[in-house]
Design an enzyme around this catalytic site. Structure first.
Site, mmCIF file in Angstrom:
data_model
loop_
_atom_site.group_PDB
_atom_site.id
_atom_site.type_symbol
_atom_site.label_atom_id
_atom_site.label_comp_id
_atom_site.label_asym_id
_atom_site.label_seq_id
_atom_site.Cartn_x
_atom_site.Cartn_y
_atom_site.Cartn_z
ATOM 1 N N HIS A 198 0.846 -1.190 0.000
ATOM 2 C CA HIS A 198 0.000 0.000 0.000
ATOM 3 C C HIS A 198 0.884 1.242 0.000
ATOM 4 O O HIS A 198 2.029 1.209 0.465
ATOM 5 C CB HIS A 198 -0.910 0.011 1.244
ATOM 6 C CG HIS A 198 -1.973 1.054 1.203
ATOM 7 N ND1 HIS A 198 -1.784 2.323 1.711
ATOM 8 C CD2 HIS A 198 -3.228 1.036 0.702
ATOM 9 C CE1 HIS A 198 -2.884 3.033 1.521
ATOM 10 N NE2 HIS A 198 -3.779 2.282 0.921
ATOM 11 N N ASP A 244 -8.020 -4.741 -0.201
ATOM 12 C CA ASP A 244 -8.463 -5.460 -1.397
ATOM 13 C C ASP A 244 -8.172 -6.952 -1.323
ATOM 14 O O ASP A 244 -8.796 -7.736 -2.047
ATOM 15 C CB ASP A 244 -7.785 -4.886 -2.648
ATOM 16 C CG ASP A 244 -8.256 -3.484 -2.956
ATOM 17 O OD1 ASP A 244 -9.470 -3.235 -2.833
ATOM 18 O OD2 ASP A 244 -7.422 -2.626 -3.308
#
Length: 448
Positions: free
Chosen positions: A324, A383
């Site tokens: 991320h 996700d």
């Protein structure tokens, strides 16, 4: 010269006209992608809405990875979610109220807000008919077109007064679920030759329940609670994420809310942003087929290593759902989603797949560190589990990214309101340095 060849010739010019020496970005101090050299985002604004924390900065300027934290108006999202889960109630409306107003509602305020949401859920006849007439295969495009169309049926679409801003914000938050549900059922009817169902929202249901009711009717309480959790976790993620920044950039021009939100939808649609959860699902299905023993760590490590070395799967070298831009040690959204996803896997009889996904998460982090060997800390992001959860609920892939928009519309409208009403408001206009060296003289057309 044939027109087809001219198009090809023009396309080929992109190779040269778009080529820029990467060293020039450093030479001129250009923050490519609005990123600093250490990967952190360039500070371009101030906000009181969301805060994404993944690291601390040491005295020498270096970054120190820390467990990720996400705050909504100063409140830790973990505390909000745990409060909702412990009481087994729906919390998205409460989070929407918090992000819009800056404070948590009391019982009476929350009930009135829920009633406002329900009252605004039904679409106008014109919006419904426009959705029924669309035969597109991408729900995000249908969503953007529908939102733009709402401008024509708003009595005060360009009014930027605070009362009107809040009215429009609540209206859009309420109508996103209806548009998405209707749009999918139309797609299902036209492209899959299934029956067409247009169900009206129910006044006794939460937003998450109403969406499932309008989409497919059959769902369990845990399905609805799981969707509600996902909406909470994706409602806001700071002003710097691409789609929210897009909304703020367009809002700084004082354009109408429908144009601004449609721009945000276009940004979120991109596979490097909101479309990531679909890529995780596709990768997971691939791994289920290509790894024979789902509990064999060595076999899993070997295959993940091949993926990172661009030798397997789609040969991009990416393990989707891992890493991320801000979070380092952990993504708090992924941790919270994992808690309830385990319960859902038990209800759906899919514990073997869930355990395999958990092991993939663990091994992917270890393999990444070993293969890359760059000292960078990575973790799974939200996700990684989102797509599998959607699948367990029985939601089609066509609406995975639209569901992200259905949650993020809360953050978008909150940031738009802040941008428009900020006392030091100024149109957002960064600069690009032109590096072309030649200054050729103009040549008359008869001499070319």
């Amino acid at each position: 010269m044939k027109k087809e060849y001219l198009t090809y010739k023009l396309a080929e010019t992109i190779k040269s006209t778009s080529k820029i020496d990467n060293s020039l970005f450093h030479k001129f101090g250009v923050k490519r992608g609005l990123r600093n050299e250490d990967g952190t985002g360039v500070l371009v604004g101030l906000t009181k809405i969301g805060n994404v924390v993944g690291y601390e900065r040491n005295e020498d300027g270096t970054l120190k990875p820390i467990p990720g934290k996400l705050f909504y108006r100063g409140y830790d999202v973990e505390d909000i979610v745990h409060g909702v889960i412990e009481q087994k109630r729906f919390g998205f409306e409460e989070v929407a109220y918090l992000l819009l107003s800056g404070s948590l509602p009391d019982k009476e305020e929350l009930q009135q807000f829920k009633e406002l949401i329900y009252e605004n859920m039904p679409l106008t006849h014109e919006t419904t008919m426009s959705i029924l007439q669309l035969r597109g295969t991408n729900i995000m495009n249908t969503l953007a077109r529908s939102i733009l169309g709402m401008y024509n049926f708003d009595e005060n679409p360009d009014d930027l007064s605070r009362d009107n801003q809040m009215r429009q914000s609540i209206s859009l938050i309420s109508r996103f679920p209806t548009v998405i549900a209707y749009a999918y059922n139309v797609l299902r009817h036209h492209n899959k030759e299934r029956s067409l169902h247009i169900r009206h929202p129910h006044d006794k249901l939460s937003l998450a329940e109403n969406f499932l009711h309008m989409l497919k009717r059959d769902y369990t309480e845990l399905d609805a609670r799981m969707l509600d959790l996902l909406l909470i976790l994706q409602a806001e993620h700071g002003g710097g994420n691409n789609s929210t920044f897009t909304v703020r950039v367009t809002s700084s021009t004082m354009t109408d809310i429908y144009s601004s939100i449609a721009a945000g939808i276009g940004s979120l649609k991109g596979p490097l942003h909101g479309g990531a959860n679909i890529q995780v699902v596709d990768m997971f299905n691939h791994l289920k087929e290509n790894i024979k023993n789902w509990k064999n760590v060595d076999e899993i490590d070997r295959y993940l290593t091949r993926i990172l070395k661009k030798e397997a799967y789609n040969k991009t070298g990416l393990i989707y759902g891992i890493g991320h831009a801000v979070y380092t040690i952990s993504d708090p959204r992924a941790l919270l989603l994992h808690e309830l996803a385990n319960e859902l896997a038990k209800e759906k009889g899919r514990c073997d797949e869930f355990e395999f996904l958990e092991l993939l998460e663990e091994r992917a982090v270890e393999v990444f560190a070993k293969v890359k060997n760059n000292g960078k800390h990575v973790s799974s992001n939200v996700d990684f589990y989102t797509g599998f959860v959607y699948d367990m609920i029985g939601l089609p892939k066509e609406i995975y990214t639209p569901l992200f928009a259905m949650a993020r519309i809360v953050g978008w409208t909150a940031h738009r309101n802040e941008e428009i009403n900020f006392s030091g408001k100024r149109i957002i206009r960064p600069a690009y340095r032109n590096i072309i060296e030649e200054k050729p003289p103009y040549i008359p057309i008869e001499n070319r």
